[in-house]
Design a protein around this motif. Structure first.
Motif, short mmCIF file in Angstrom:
data_model
loop_
_atom_site.label_atom_id
_atom_site.label_comp_id
_atom_site.label_asym_id
_atom_site.label_seq_id
_atom_site.Cartn_x
_atom_site.Cartn_y
_atom_site.Cartn_z
N HIS A 1 0.85 -1.20 0.00
CA HIS A 1 0.00 0.00 0.00
C HIS A 1 0.88 1.24 0.00
CE1 HIS A 1 -2.70 3.17 1.32
NE2 HIS A 1 -1.92 3.35 2.38
N HIS B 1 4.44 7.39 5.74
CA HIS B 1 3.13 7.79 6.23
C HIS B 1 2.44 6.72 7.10
CE1 HIS B 1 0.96 5.49 3.14
NE2 HIS B 1 -0.15 5.77 3.78
N ASP B 2 2.70 5.45 6.87
CA ASP B 2 2.04 4.39 7.64
C ASP B 2 3.01 3.63 8.56
OD1 ASP B 2 -0.58 4.73 7.02
OD2 ASP B 2 -0.72 3.13 5.54
N ASP C 1 -2.92 8.82 -0.73
CA ASP C 1 -3.26 7.75 0.22
C ASP C 1 -4.74 7.39 0.06
OD1 ASP C 1 -3.09 6.01 2.39
OD2 ASP C 1 -3.31 7.58 3.90
MG MG Z 1 -2.06 4.79 4.16
#
Ligand code: MG
Length: 374
Positions: A79, A108-109, A192
């Motif tokens: 992802h 970001h994750d 995202d």
């Molecule tokens: Mg994400």
């Protein structure tokens, strides 16, 4: 070598738009470091993130669907790579800083615990009296304190723009008046959202949680289906589905780029500061697509994220984390040495939470199994 380093700034001056974040204007890092002879500051940030252990563990963390369900669907890592890919495409058209965008997208994750949002909810519940748990906050904690890669400083010592961009994602923070984040940050947020809307639908179809016809109730999906049908006379089910997913990505990205270009033109922003002062985000879809995207998200929420299969998984994951939280809180001496070293400074609840949050799904399941058998 100075000459080479200088050329990166030169290249940005030639290529980037005036509202882009230029490397030469960076606010620097918390711990001063000499600049690199041939890598720009955000390029170094990107490299530091890619070499971190928290980033590698994304390969074995749930995005929406747990690993044992097969090998088609997205993990947190794939992802993340899809977000970086979409974000760079958008950033390049808008002439924004792609190095900064890539670094932001890849981290970001990074703060996600095992078992996706189920894991996040449990850890939040257990740390409520100590400030709670949130994956965006945790990402900052990882890159400023928990990763230990360099003898000179804790964390990754990333550029301040990266940290500020990640902090903005934490919707719960309440530190003063809200300015819009840098356009590069806005691009990553938009990418995202585009990535998970399209791919969660794709994964749910592959896993049989949804049927293609179910999604016809969603106008955006229906439009994509019509476009694919008008282009290809007859496709088998799988290639057809993939063509629809590509079509959705194409529609969402094109709309975002077009409406953002329009907004940038009308608002005449001529610097990153001016873009931050805008009353609303400049990187955003058109109103019509915003509505259609929201419809798809509502559909995914009720039909996929609340699907009985997912809810059962969430409950099992929650139980495993809950039991391990109690175990380690009761017997902190069972934590690894690196975690125990932080007990005095951070307290048991936070240290246990950090340790659990760092686990991959499979490590968490193995550890849980081991604890039950001893
Ligand atoms: Mg994400």
């Amino acid at each position: 070598m100075d000459e080479i380093g200088f050329n990166i700034m030169d290249r940005e001056a030639l290529w980037l738009a005036p509202y882009a974040m230029h490397s030469c204007d960076t606010a620097g890092r918390e711990y001063d470091e000499p600049s690199h002879p041939y890598r720009g500051p955000y390029q170094r940030d990107r490299d530091r993130i890619v070499h971190s252990s928290a980033y590698r563990r994304l390969a074995h963390k749930t995005q929406v669907f747990a690993g044992e369900k097969g090998d088609y669907h997205r993990t947190r890592l794939t992802h993340t790579l899809e977000v970086a890919s979409i974000a760079r495409t958008i950033g390049r058209v808008l002439r924004l800083n792609e190095d900064l965008i890539e670094a932001l997208a890849l981290m970001h994750d990074i703060g996600h615990p095992p078992f996706g949002h189920a894991g996040e909810d449990i850890l939040d519940e257990f740390t409520r009296d100590w400030g709670g748990f949130n994956h965006n906050q945790q990402a900052v904690r990882i890159v400023t304190q928990l990763e230990y890669r360099y003898p000179e400083f804790p964390g990754l010592n990333l550029s301040k723009e990266i940290l500020a961009g990640q902090r903005v994602r934490d919707k719960r923070r309440s530190d003063g008046p809200r300015l819009q984040p840098l356009l590069e940050v806005q691009v990553v947020d938009a990418a995202d959202s585009i990535a998970y809307d399209a791919h969660d639908a794709d994964d749910a179809l592959e896993l049989g949680l949804l049927e293609m016809d179910d999604l016809l109730a969603v106008p955006l999906w229906e439009e994509a289906v019509d476009r694919v049908k008008s282009r290809y006379a007859a496709l088998d089910a799988k290639p057809f589905r993939r063509a629809v997913i590509h079509q959705i990505l194409e529609m969402l990205v094109s709309d975002l780029v077009e409406s953002t270009c329009r907004r940038l033109e009308v608002s005449e922003v001529a610097s990153p500061e001016a873009a931050s002062g805008s009353p609303t985000r400049l990187v955003a879809p058109s109103e019509a697509i915003f509505e259609q995207k929201s419809d798809l998200e509502k559909f995914l929420f009720t039909r996929v994220y609340r699907h009985p299969v997912i809810l059962t998984e969430r409950a099992l994951a929650g139980d495993a984390l809950r039991e391990m939280f109690h175990q380690f809180s009761q017997f902190p001496e069972r934590l690894p040495q690196s975690a125990r070293a932080r007990l005095e400074q951070d307290g048991v609840a936070r240290v246990v939470c950090d340790f659990l949050a760092g686990m991959t799904d499979r490590f968490a399941l193995e550890e849980h199994r081991r604890q039950k058998n001893t």
